[in-house]
Design a protein around this motif. Structure first.
Motif, PDB file in Angstrom:
ATOM      1  N   LEU A  57       0.831  -1.199   0.000  1.00 34.95           N
ATOM      2  CA  LEU A  57       0.000   0.000   0.000  1.00 34.95           C
ATOM      3  C   LEU A  57       0.868   1.253   0.000  1.00 34.95           C
ATOM      4  O   LEU A  57       1.956   1.291   0.582  1.00 34.95           O
ATOM      5  CB  LEU A  57      -0.923   0.002   1.226  1.00 34.95           C
ATOM      6  CG  LEU A  57      -1.960  -1.132   1.271  1.00 34.95           C
ATOM      7  CD1 LEU A  57      -2.748  -1.034   2.578  1.00 34.95           C
ATOM      8  CD2 LEU A  57      -2.899  -1.071   0.083  1.00 34.95           C
ATOM      9  N   SER A  58       0.361   2.299  -0.648  1.00 38.29           N
ATOM     10  CA  SER A  58       1.051   3.594  -0.646  1.00 38.29           C
ATOM     11  C   SER A  58       0.512   4.450   0.497  1.00 38.29           C
ATOM     12  O   SER A  58      -0.358   4.030   1.253  1.00 38.29           O
ATOM     13  CB  SER A  58       0.833   4.292  -1.991  1.00 38.29           C
ATOM     14  OG  SER A  58      -0.528   4.674  -2.115  1.00 38.29           O
ATOM     15  N   ASN A  59       1.023   5.668   0.573  1.00 39.70           N
ATOM     16  CA  ASN A  59       0.563   6.586   1.613  1.00 39.70           C
ATOM     17  C   ASN A  59      -0.774   7.228   1.272  1.00 39.70           C
ATOM     18  O   ASN A  59      -1.362   7.921   2.097  1.00 39.70           O
ATOM     19  CB  ASN A  59       1.611   7.679   1.845  1.00 39.70           C
ATOM     20  CG  ASN A  59       2.885   7.105   2.451  1.00 39.70           C
ATOM     21  OD1 ASN A  59       2.822   6.088   3.134  1.00 39.70           O
ATOM     22  ND2 ASN A  59       4.011   7.761   2.208  1.00 39.70           N
ATOM     23  N   GLY A  60      -1.267   7.001   0.044  1.00 45.09           N
ATOM     24  CA  GLY A  60      -2.526   7.622  -0.356  1.00 45.09           C
ATOM     25  C   GLY A  60      -3.721   6.961   0.290  1.00 45.09           C
ATOM     26  O   GLY A  60      -3.648   5.847   0.822  1.00 45.09           O
ATOM     27  N   THR A  61      -4.838   7.610   0.233  1.00 41.06           N
ATOM     28  CA  THR A  61      -6.074   7.079   0.810  1.00 41.06           C
ATOM     29  C   THR A  61      -6.880   6.298  -0.201  1.00 41.06           C
ATOM     30  O   THR A  61      -7.766   5.539   0.177  1.00 41.06           O
ATOM     31  CB  THR A  61      -6.930   8.239   1.353  1.00 41.06           C
ATOM     32  OG1 THR A  61      -7.198   9.164   0.287  1.00 41.06           O
ATOM     33  CG2 THR A  61      -6.198   8.953   2.476  1.00 41.06           C
ATOM     34  N   ARG A  62      -6.621   6.481  -1.492  1.00 41.81           N
ATOM     35  CA  ARG A  62      -7.354   5.743  -2.511  1.00 41.81           C
ATOM     36  C   ARG A  62      -6.807   4.329  -2.635  1.00 41.81           C
ATOM     37  O   ARG A  62      -5.603   4.113  -2.463  1.00 41.81           O
ATOM     38  CB  ARG A  62      -7.246   6.461  -3.861  1.00 41.81           C
ATOM     39  CG  ARG A  62      -8.008   7.773  -3.927  1.00 41.81           C
ATOM     40  CD  ARG A  62      -7.836   8.415  -5.297  1.00 41.81           C
ATOM     41  NE  ARG A  62      -6.425   8.734  -5.562  1.00 41.81           N
ATOM     42  CZ  ARG A  62      -5.982   9.170  -6.739  1.00 41.81           C
ATOM     43  NH1 ARG A  62      -6.818   9.316  -7.745  1.00 41.81           N
ATOM     44  NH2 ARG A  62      -4.684   9.443  -6.895  1.00 41.81           N
ATOM     45  N   PRO A  63      -7.666   3.352  -2.952  1.00 40.60           N
ATOM     46  CA  PRO A  63      -7.183   1.968  -3.080  1.00 40.60           C
ATOM     47  C   PRO A  63      -6.396   1.777  -4.373  1.00 40.60           C
ATOM     48  O   PRO A  63      -6.628   2.445  -5.377  1.00 40.60           O
ATOM     49  CB  PRO A  63      -8.476   1.152  -3.098  1.00 40.60           C
ATOM     50  CG  PRO A  63      -9.498   2.092  -3.674  1.00 40.60           C
ATOM     51  CD  PRO A  63      -9.124   3.460  -3.160  1.00 40.60           C
ATOM     52  N   VAL A  64      -5.475   0.857  -4.305  1.00 35.27           N
ATOM     53  CA  VAL A  64      -4.729   0.483  -5.502  1.00 35.27           C
ATOM     54  C   VAL A  64      -5.611  -0.403  -6.372  1.00 35.27           C
ATOM     55  O   VAL A  64      -6.299  -1.298  -5.876  1.00 35.27           O
ATOM     56  CB  VAL A  64      -3.436  -0.263  -5.114  1.00 35.27           C
ATOM     57  CG1 VAL A  64      -2.701  -0.770  -6.349  1.00 35.27           C
ATOM     58  CG2 VAL A  64      -2.545   0.639  -4.296  1.00 35.27           C
ATOM     59  N   VAL A  65      -5.603  -0.161  -7.675  1.00 25.45           N
ATOM     60  CA  VAL A  65      -6.351  -0.978  -8.625  1.00 25.45           C
ATOM     61  C   VAL A  65      -5.349  -1.663  -9.555  1.00 25.45           C
ATOM     62  O   VAL A  65      -4.170  -1.305  -9.610  1.00 25.45           O
ATOM     63  CB  VAL A  65      -7.364  -0.135  -9.422  1.00 25.45           C
ATOM     64  CG1 VAL A  65      -8.443   0.413  -8.504  1.00 25.45           C
ATOM     65  CG2 VAL A  65      -6.674   0.983 -10.176  1.00 25.45           C
TER      66      VAL A  65
END
Length: 341
Positions: A57-65
């Motif tokens: 996972l990255s630091n972003g709040t959006r999910p990885v697709v």
């Protein structure tokens, strides 16, 4: 004065920082996502499923697709968008792509060379492509057990019926069936190949318990490929009697019945001889009361005794003796009912 950092040391520092944050710098200085891990293609019967482990996972709040692409041997890369396999695997959050979800007849052509690749995406960021080794369905498939296995016991035989593990192109590949069978607590034997069902296992012992399993092997003659299959569940059946065995059974039953009747008749004869006196006593009919005495007992007022005396005193024509002598034995109670003279 501190010496300046060398270029290779600066690059190493940037790589370490990028790995800690879950992204790495691309060639165009755009931070990219970490790639998915351990992609696997699952080929079982008609199923074609690609699965993988999720990207970090990255630091972003959006999910990885994720985006999945495919190509044939000499073709170009195409997104899995339903044009050919009727499923869509672009911008998906799941960690698998089932190419046969639309039905067992869908998915990639089973005799084609297919290569897959996938990557993780997050907005404008994306990971590197991860490519799987190419596969051919008929070459790499895992063949399951035959379906709908039915066994009918016969006269010293077993008749086996089954369906193929999955539907195939009969012009290109075929199934060969093998029956592994054994007499209970005996040595396993194999018969085959059989090209179709039903399968007759003849020359078995009558009235014996046999257990069996059926295997289907995929044969691709043009490519000289044979894919072994899984065995069906173990099932046990008893063979029926053949003609000679039935005659033996009928003869044995007839002899048994005849012997039983003979013994029964002998026992009855012995009992009759031994208990003959008791039998005569039990079955001897009691003496019957004469009709005129019975009528008198019903109505004592009738002058029956006077009529008897008159008959006794009347002479008989040309006869000095009685033709019949009737002896009447009365019980003590019946004697008391008689009138006194």
């Amino acid at each position: 004065m501190r010496p300046p950092l060398r270029p290779w040391l600066l690059l190493l520092l940037l790589l370490l920082l990028g790995g800690y944050q879950g992204v790495v710098p691309g060639p165009d200085s755009v931070y990219q996502l970490s790639a998915p891990q351990n992609p696997k293609i699952h080929l079982y019967n008609a199923e074609q499923v690609l699965s993988w482990d999720p990207a970090p996972l990255s630091n972003g709040t959006r999910p990885v697709v994720y985006r999945v692409q495919y190509k044939y041997t000499t073709g170009r890369w195409n997104d899995v968008t339903g044009n050919h396999v009727e499923v869509t695997c672009t911008q998906i959050t799941a960690t698998q792509c089932d190419f046969t979800a639309a039905g067992s007849a869908k998915g990639f052509q089973r005799h084609y060379n297919v290569t897959l690749r996938l990557r993780a995406e997050l907005g404008e960021l994306h990971s590197a492509w991860v490519t799987t080794p190419w596969f051919q369905h008929y070459r790499n498939v895992t063949v399951g057990p035959p379906r709908d296995v039915w066994v009918t016991p016969g006269e010293g035989s077993l008749i086996v019926m089954c369906s193929p593990p999955f539907d195939i192109d009969g012009f290109m590949v075929t199934f060969d069936y093998y029956v592994h069978y054994w007499e209970k607590a005996g040595i396993q034997q194999v018969r085959g190949p059989f090209k179709s069902s039903p399968i007759l296992l003849a020359d078995l012992k009558p009235l014996r318990m046999y257990c069996l399993q059926v295997e289907a092997r995929l044969v691709w003659t043009a490519q000289n490929i044979i894919r072994p299959g899984h065995f069906s569940n173990i099932s046990c059946f008893e063979t029926t009697a053949d003609a000679s065995t039935r005659y033996q059974q009928i003869l044995l039953i007839s002899l048994g019945v005849f012997s039983f009747l003979l013994v029964l008749a002998g026992a009855c004869y012995f009992l009759v001889l031994k208990y003959r006196g008791h039998a005569k006593y039990w079955f001897h009919s009691p003496p019957s009361i004469p009709q005129h005495i019975e009528e008198y007992l019903k109505d004592p007022a009738q002058p029956i005794l006077e009529a008897l005396d008159k008959e006794d005193s009347s002479p008989r024509d040309n006869c000095d003796t009685w033709d019949n002598v009737l002896i009447v034995a009365l019980s003590e109670k019946e004697t008391e009912l008689l009138p006194t003279p």
